[in-house]
Design a protein around this motif. Sequence first.
Motif, PDB file in Angstrom:
ATOM      1  N   VAL A   1      -7.718 -21.426  21.086  1.00  0.00           N
ATOM      2  CA  VAL A   1      -8.288 -21.829  19.807  1.00  0.00           C
ATOM      3  C   VAL A   1      -9.798 -21.643  19.875  1.00  0.00           C
ATOM      4  N   ARG A   2     -10.347 -20.958  18.890  1.00  0.00           N
ATOM      5  CA  ARG A   2     -11.790 -20.717  18.908  1.00  0.00           C
ATOM      6  C   ARG A   2     -12.468 -21.501  17.792  1.00  0.00           C
ATOM      7  N   ILE A   3     -13.466 -22.275  18.185  1.00  0.00           N
ATOM      8  CA  ILE A   3     -14.199 -23.135  17.250  1.00  0.00           C
ATOM      9  C   ILE A   3     -15.649 -22.669  17.244  1.00  0.00           C
ATOM     10  N   GLN A   4     -16.188 -22.529  16.054  1.00  0.00           N
ATOM     11  CA  GLN A   4     -17.549 -22.021  15.946  1.00  0.00           C
ATOM     12  C   GLN A   4     -18.580 -23.140  16.082  1.00  0.00           C
ATOM     13  N   CYS A   5     -19.689 -22.843  16.753  1.00  0.00           N
ATOM     14  CA  CYS A   5     -20.817 -23.775  16.777  1.00  0.00           C
ATOM     15  C   CYS A   5     -22.086 -23.005  17.088  1.00  0.00           C
ATOM     16  N   GLY A   6     -23.204 -23.476  16.562  1.00  0.00           N
ATOM     17  CA  GLY A   6     -24.482 -22.822  16.834  1.00  0.00           C
ATOM     18  C   GLY A   6     -24.515 -21.380  16.368  1.00  0.00           C
TER      19      GLY A   6
ATOM     20  N   GLU B   1     -26.644 -21.831  28.633  1.00  0.00           N
ATOM     21  CA  GLU B   1     -27.778 -22.762  28.686  1.00  0.00           C
ATOM     22  C   GLU B   1     -28.329 -23.069  27.295  1.00  0.00           C
ATOM     23  N   LEU B   2     -27.994 -22.237  26.318  1.00  0.00           N
ATOM     24  CA  LEU B   2     -28.529 -22.444  24.978  1.00  0.00           C
ATOM     25  C   LEU B   2     -27.552 -23.178  24.064  1.00  0.00           C
ATOM     26  N   LEU B   3     -26.394 -23.528  24.596  1.00  0.00           N
ATOM     27  CA  LEU B   3     -25.370 -24.138  23.745  1.00  0.00           C
ATOM     28  C   LEU B   3     -25.521 -25.647  23.564  1.00  0.00           C
ATOM     29  N   TRP B   4     -26.304 -26.269  24.432  1.00  0.00           N
ATOM     30  CA  TRP B   4     -26.370 -27.742  24.410  1.00  0.00           C
ATOM     31  C   TRP B   4     -26.571 -28.360  23.028  1.00  0.00           C
ATOM     32  N   PRO B   5     -27.509 -27.859  22.204  1.00  0.00           N
ATOM     33  CA  PRO B   5     -27.753 -28.545  20.922  1.00  0.00           C
ATOM     34  C   PRO B   5     -26.572 -28.464  19.954  1.00  0.00           C
ATOM     35  N   TYR B   6     -25.597 -27.625  20.245  1.00  0.00           N
ATOM     36  CA  TYR B   6     -24.535 -27.395  19.255  1.00  0.00           C
ATOM     37  C   TYR B   6     -23.210 -28.043  19.615  1.00  0.00           C
ATOM     38  N   LEU B   7     -23.204 -28.805  20.693  1.00  0.00           N
ATOM     39  CA  LEU B   7     -21.918 -29.330  21.149  1.00  0.00           C
ATOM     40  C   LEU B   7     -21.367 -30.421  20.232  1.00  0.00           C
ATOM     41  N   ASP B   8     -22.257 -31.173  19.564  1.00  0.00           N
ATOM     42  CA  ASP B   8     -21.758 -32.182  18.627  1.00  0.00           C
ATOM     43  C   ASP B   8     -21.098 -31.519  17.419  1.00  0.00           C
TER      44      ASP B   8
END
Length: 720
Positions: A82-87, A95-102
């Motif tokens: 299952v693919r979920i979009q973020c950021g 390393e750039l994904l942290w702000p988008y995990l919520d």
Amino acid sequence: MSKDIYFLMFSIHGLVRYENMELGRDADTGGQVKYVVELAEALSREAGVKRVDLFTRLISDKQVSDDYSVPVEIISDKFRIVRIQCGGKKYIRKELLWPYLDEYIDKTIKFIKRDGVSPDIIHGHYADAGYVGSELANFFGTPFIFTGHSLGRPKKQKLIAEGMKDDEIEKKYHIGHRISVEEEIIKNADMIITSTNQEVKKQYGLYANADLVQYSVIPPGVSLEKFYPYYHDMMAEFTKDEESLLAKASVMEELNRFLSYPEKPVVLSLCRADKRKNISGLIDAYGKDKELQAMANLAVFAGIRKDISSMPDNEQNVLTEMLLLMDKYDLYGKMAIPKKHDFTYEVPELYRITAERRGVFVNAALTEPFGITLIEASSCGLPFVATNDGGPDDIVKNCKNGILVDPMNPEAISSAIKQLVVDQEKWKEFSANGIIGVNEHYQWSVHVKKYIEKIGPFLEKRRKPVHKKYSDNPIGDRLTRLKHFIITDIDDTLIGDDESLNEFVDLIRRNRDNVGFGIATGRTVDSAVQILDEHGVDTPDIIISSVGSEMYYQKPGFPDKGWRTHISKRWDRKGIKSLLDQFDFLTYQEEETQREFKISYYMDDEKDRIAAIHEVLLNHKHHYSLIYSSGRYLDILPYRASKGKAVRYIGYKWDISYNDIFVCGDSGNDREMLEGGPLGIVVSNYTPELESLKGRKRIYFSKTAYAAGIIEGLGKYEFI
Ligand code: GLC
Ligand code: MG
């Protein structure tokens, strides 16, 4: 016991697909991707497993294949990716994904809600998915399992040892954040799965919370179809496909062109051209030992190379040193240093050719976290000599097919190799042990059986809800099933008249299966819980406290972390306070009402005061919300915080439409919650700040006061 388990696996970064995994394409698409896909598939094949969903990030980017933009990739009736979009949709490094995990969490909740099935187990891989997984496990009350694959603290140590500066590491890897997230994950996990014992001690052991969690060492599996024993090839009835025959021929050719006596046993090394792999230590050992040179050839496969002079420093140094040592010890005709090999087909062939020639596999790394190549070699029937630092220790204990040595000691390396080359009986015994041992210990089917056994006890005592009184389901299960939501202010709305309050409490109890109950108050969470208790009100599902600057589920210990992250943006509490303290018409409220995201004053209602406050804050470019209520309270909150914004966030996060949310209030701090979109109810004892809402659509002004007014409003909306 383990009947019908529904697993949610999370592995967010990198490129994840079922067919043709692009392993090694970039730093984020490697061993972990292979591990999670194989684990998920093996789990889905188990009888007691209802379904496995492997969640990763949706990527729609011309730089990568379209496969990664497919929202649901169905592998079998029990396994989906299952693919979920973020950021955004671009492929970005982990390393750039942290702000988008919520954002990832919120969208996953929606997926779960629409799918209509609650998970039984949540398993996160790596710190990013560990954060996502542990939050979701909180919501859905499932056990939470974590696998680090690699960890921030040991990585930081390594980088420092290599001479990288603290701030450089921080800038490139955001490692401080990663480490603090890992500490939290370790604290919250029910179980951590590692591949080796050394990982538990030397890697997790570096964390402050290391002792708070249970560990299970369960090594991953190898593909037995690919890494089958060498003697299959020698049996007449065994037919090989053309591709493998070709691979075998080309490896043989590549090897033989370096060697004067190709039929001699081969001492094989296969690893990345990385200093830590200690290739020079192995060449030293071989180069210094004439006896060994007479007995066997040496073959070093150190990755693929074209032009050494244009390779990155680390690799360039390793390869140059390799060539220099070859020359120094004059190993021409005895040492092969092939330039290329293909991992999928040629590597297994290489192990088998080496085994056919009664050779030995050597891993002389200074430290080896796991040692998958040792297991693959073993599976082909090739005994090994390996470093005594790290995972190989476990492999030798399980398979009894190798000798461990101190990688810093060349004589120890060469004498161990000679033992195996000379003693044919020992070689045969080790070869057979390896094949049998891998079958027994390093198969995914074995892995998942152990895994399911280990999680059994957690499944049985699925986390109990915090407050039996109101909710006997985990909050996530409840919130994804509720049809309606009533969110009310406390003081002078819910509370004020005991008789109608009791009626309201009954109403909520009768409808509890369909209707969620939340409060939105100016009080702190502790004081809210206390006053509700005193008035016999059941624990709410959601507590929006301190005027929407905080949000909790059922109890003060269960905050919505996403909300906190969301509102914290551009908030300068100190700066704002120091400006406001200059106004003598403002009186700072009692300490216990002040919060990280709420600054509160008393202020009498006089002309132009609010405008003056706005002016000074805006002049200093502050981002904030100003809320004035009951003619005496002034609250300054972050720009993104307020009761109304909190309610809308709840609606978004738990996928509840505004038409199904009722909000009730009496004063100025309820104002923008009432006008925000949900169905509003204003009780008759409202303060003048709400006067101007009269006549607005979707806001009902009750004729009765306090809780009676709420009940009246619900009736008007034909809800009851
Ligand atoms: C509650 C809080 C106070 C706040 C007021 C209005 O009384 O304790 O700090 O200013 O609500 O929102
Ligand atoms: Mg009120």
